[in-house]
Design a protein around this motif. Structure first.
Motif, PDB file in Angstrom:
ATOM      1  N   ALA A   3       3.778   1.348  -1.469  1.00  0.00           N
ATOM      2  CA  ALA A   3       3.566   1.975  -2.623  1.00  0.00           C
ATOM      3  C   ALA A   3       3.215   2.132  -3.510  1.00  0.00           C
ATOM      4  O   ALA A   3       3.773   3.210  -4.745  1.00  0.00           O
ATOM      5  CB  ALA A   3       4.710   0.119  -3.036  1.00  0.00           C
ATOM      6  N   LYS A   4       2.175   1.766  -3.529  1.00  0.00           N
ATOM      7  CA  LYS A   4       0.697   2.464  -4.185  1.00  0.00           C
ATOM      8  C   LYS A   4       1.106   3.143  -3.906  1.00  0.00           C
ATOM      9  O   LYS A   4       1.087   4.892  -4.813  1.00  0.00           O
ATOM     10  CB  LYS A   4      -0.530   1.201  -4.210  1.00  0.00           C
ATOM     11  N   ASP A  63       5.362  13.873 -11.862  1.00  0.00           N
ATOM     12  CA  ASP A  63       6.299  13.331 -13.276  1.00  0.00           C
ATOM     13  C   ASP A  63       4.962  13.744 -14.239  1.00  0.00           C
ATOM     14  O   ASP A  63       5.743  14.507 -15.608  1.00  0.00           O
ATOM     15  CB  ASP A  63       6.355  11.372 -13.353  1.00  0.00           C
ATOM     16  N   ARG A  64       4.314  13.451 -14.404  1.00  0.00           N
ATOM     17  CA  ARG A  64       2.998  13.565 -15.780  1.00  0.00           C
ATOM     18  C   ARG A  64       3.033  15.108 -15.640  1.00  0.00           C
ATOM     19  O   ARG A  64       2.433  15.945 -16.761  1.00  0.00           O
ATOM     20  CB  ARG A  64       1.533  13.024 -15.594  1.00  0.00           C
ATOM     21  N   ARG A 113       2.950   5.900  -3.481  1.00  0.00           N
ATOM     22  CA  ARG A 113       4.226   6.336  -2.958  1.00  0.00           C
ATOM     23  C   ARG A 113       3.958   6.725  -4.435  1.00  0.00           C
ATOM     24  O   ARG A 113       4.284   7.484  -5.377  1.00  0.00           O
ATOM     25  CB  ARG A 113       5.249   6.096  -3.005  1.00  0.00           C
ATOM     26  N   LEU A 114       3.652   5.341  -4.938  1.00  0.00           N
ATOM     27  CA  LEU A 114       4.394   5.874  -7.610  1.00  0.00           C
ATOM     28  C   LEU A 114       2.801   6.203  -7.999  1.00  0.00           C
ATOM     29  O   LEU A 114       2.699   7.834  -8.493  1.00  0.00           O
ATOM     30  CB  LEU A 114       3.635   4.348  -7.292  1.00  0.00           C
ATOM     31  N   GLN A 115       1.647   6.580  -6.797  1.00  0.00           N
ATOM     32  CA  GLN A 115       0.329   7.695  -7.299  1.00  0.00           C
ATOM     33  C   GLN A 115       0.841   9.349  -7.465  1.00  0.00           C
ATOM     34  O   GLN A 115       1.058  10.149  -8.211  1.00  0.00           O
ATOM     35  CB  GLN A 115      -1.307   7.186  -7.058  1.00  0.00           C
ATOM     36  N   ASN A 135       1.051  -1.339   0.161  1.00  0.00           N
ATOM     37  CA  ASN A 135      -0.058  -0.037  -0.730  1.00  0.00           C
ATOM     38  C   ASN A 135       0.717   1.140   0.152  1.00  0.00           C
ATOM     39  O   ASN A 135       0.403   2.291  -0.571  1.00  0.00           O
ATOM     40  CB  ASN A 135      -0.696  -0.060   1.057  1.00  0.00           C
ATOM     41  N   VAL A 168       4.212   9.715  -6.970  1.00  0.00           N
ATOM     42  CA  VAL A 168       5.229  10.310  -7.470  1.00  0.00           C
ATOM     43  C   VAL A 168       4.628  11.029  -9.299  1.00  0.00           C
ATOM     44  O   VAL A 168       5.119  11.329 -10.128  1.00  0.00           O
ATOM     45  CB  VAL A 168       6.721   9.362  -7.806  1.00  0.00           C
ATOM     46  N   LEU A 169       3.884  10.025  -9.717  1.00  0.00           N
ATOM     47  CA  LEU A 169       3.757  10.215 -11.176  1.00  0.00           C
ATOM     48  C   LEU A 169       2.413  11.004 -11.362  1.00  0.00           C
ATOM     49  O   LEU A 169       2.629  11.618 -12.109  1.00  0.00           O
ATOM     50  CB  LEU A 169       2.636   8.511 -11.470  1.00  0.00           C
TER      51      LEU A 169
END
Lengths: 113, 254
Positions: A19-20, A30-31, A22-24, A17, A26-27
């Motif tokens: 990981a998810k 990024d985007r 943090r990814l959301q 969780n 960071v994206l």
């Protein structure tokens, strides 16, 4: 509720969780890294829209993405010189007031009402 | 992660399925597809030689003797990415299209010219990612670039999934990755020790049918060939429900 509690109690505290999440985040960041050309085009469009309503100092516009912990905001700082009484017609979209504007302005007004 | 391994395995599986296949190593200067496929001793020319007219296409193609209709087109090892441009890569793909049913281009890592050159001649794209934060992030960037190049469809292979970690909630699930990247799934490859052994030997796993990763690559090849193959559930989340909790609880007391 009880089930949630049990689940929490029995779970081994998975890291996925984290990981998810943090990814959301960071994206989003990024985007939001859009190209200078896109930012330029956005700037032109915004000036076009805003000058219909007010005179602005186009040389002092600041635009950037503001990154907070969980979100990204697009922030534009636009110095206003004068607010127009009525908006200019959409079609002109330019930064200069055109002289024949008066008639269309009133048309626009009724159109909106 | 795992572009070269995936390329080699899909190539072998497609060729075993009766298709005419060429695997192109587009990683100029860092070529590896030849060793992964076990064909390194038979490389004479490379695709830059073809583009520069040093040899003909058929002289550069390395035929894999283990299966019908499988060829490798090697990259140059002593050149740099700048040795070719996009137009030349398109020209190369056009040459290969006439001869093969499937052309697999193994892209270099990164987002620079090497990647763009590999992508420019492609009709569709396959993105390989492992279920980890860094890999999914990179995949998102690559997907953005591929979309801006108009490559479609772009499909995802989730590589090195570890079902036990998923079950205990310590690895991103397939659904999480798909949720984040919002592209279609082409395959799920479980972590499998035999991948390392296969690369040691230079024998892609899909030459034999036994290992879980080999089966996964074969399913991917079938899907590429247009078949509708269901996705097995590697990562069924058994961490919810009362009995799962009980299992976990007793598992923990051992």
């Amino acid at each position: 509720m009880a089930m949630e509690f049990l689940k929490k109690f029995f779970s081994r505290g998975g890291s996925k969780n984290t990981a998810k999440e943090r990814l959301q985040i960071v994206l989003i960041h990024d985007r939001a890294d859009i190209s200078p050309e896109m930012l330029d085009s956005l700037r032109r469009d915004m000036i076009g829209v805003i000058t219909r309503y007010m005179d602005i100092d186009t040389s002092k516009i600041e635009m950037d993405f503001d990154r907070e912990d969980r979100s990204v905001a697009f922030v534009a700082n636009i110095p206003v010189i004068r607010i127009k009484r009525t908006p200019l017609p959409e079609e002109t979209g330019g930064e200069k007031k055109d002289d024949g504007g008066k008639k269309t302005q009133s048309k626009r007004k009724t159109g909106r009402a | 992660m795992g572009k070269t391994t995936t390329t080699s395995n899909i190539a072998v599986a497609l060729a075993r399925g009766g298709h005419r296949v060429v695997a192109v190593d587009a990683d100029i200067g860092l070529r590896n597809l030849d060793v992964i496929m076990g064909l390194e001793n038979r490389v004479v020319y490379n695709f830059i030689d073809v583009l520069e007219g040093t040899c003909r296409l058929h002289q550069a193609l390395v035929r894999d003797k283990r299966v019908e209709n499988l060829f490798l087109l090697p990259a140059a090892q002593t050149r740099t990415k700048d040795a070719v441009n996009s137009a030349q890569m398109e020209e190369l793909c056009a040459m290969l299209r006439k001869e093969f049913d499937f052309i697999l281009l193994d892209s270099p890592a990164g987002i620079e010219s090497g990647f763009r050159n590999a992508a420019v001649g492609a009709d569709e794209a396959i993105v390989i990612a492992t279920p980890e934060v860094s890999s999914v992030r990179d995949a998102d960037r690559i997907i953005g670039l591929l979309e801006s190049m108009g490559k479609t469809p772009i499909r995802l292979v989730i590589n090195r999934l570890r079902p036990n970690l998923v079950r205990q909630g310590d690895m991103l699930e397939v659904s999480d990755v798909l949720d984040i990247l919002a592209i279609d799934l082409l395959g799920i490859v479980p972590e499998d020790d035999s991948v390392v052994k296969a690369s040691n030997r230079g024998e892609p796993l899909t030459f034999t049918d036994t290992s879980p990763a080999s089966k996964a690559f074969q399913r991917i090849a079938l899907r590429i060939a247009g078949e509708d193959v269901p996705f097995p559930k590697f990562d069924e989340d058994r961490s919810s429900g009362f009995f799962a909790a009980l299992r976990k609880f007793f598992g923990r007391t051992e």
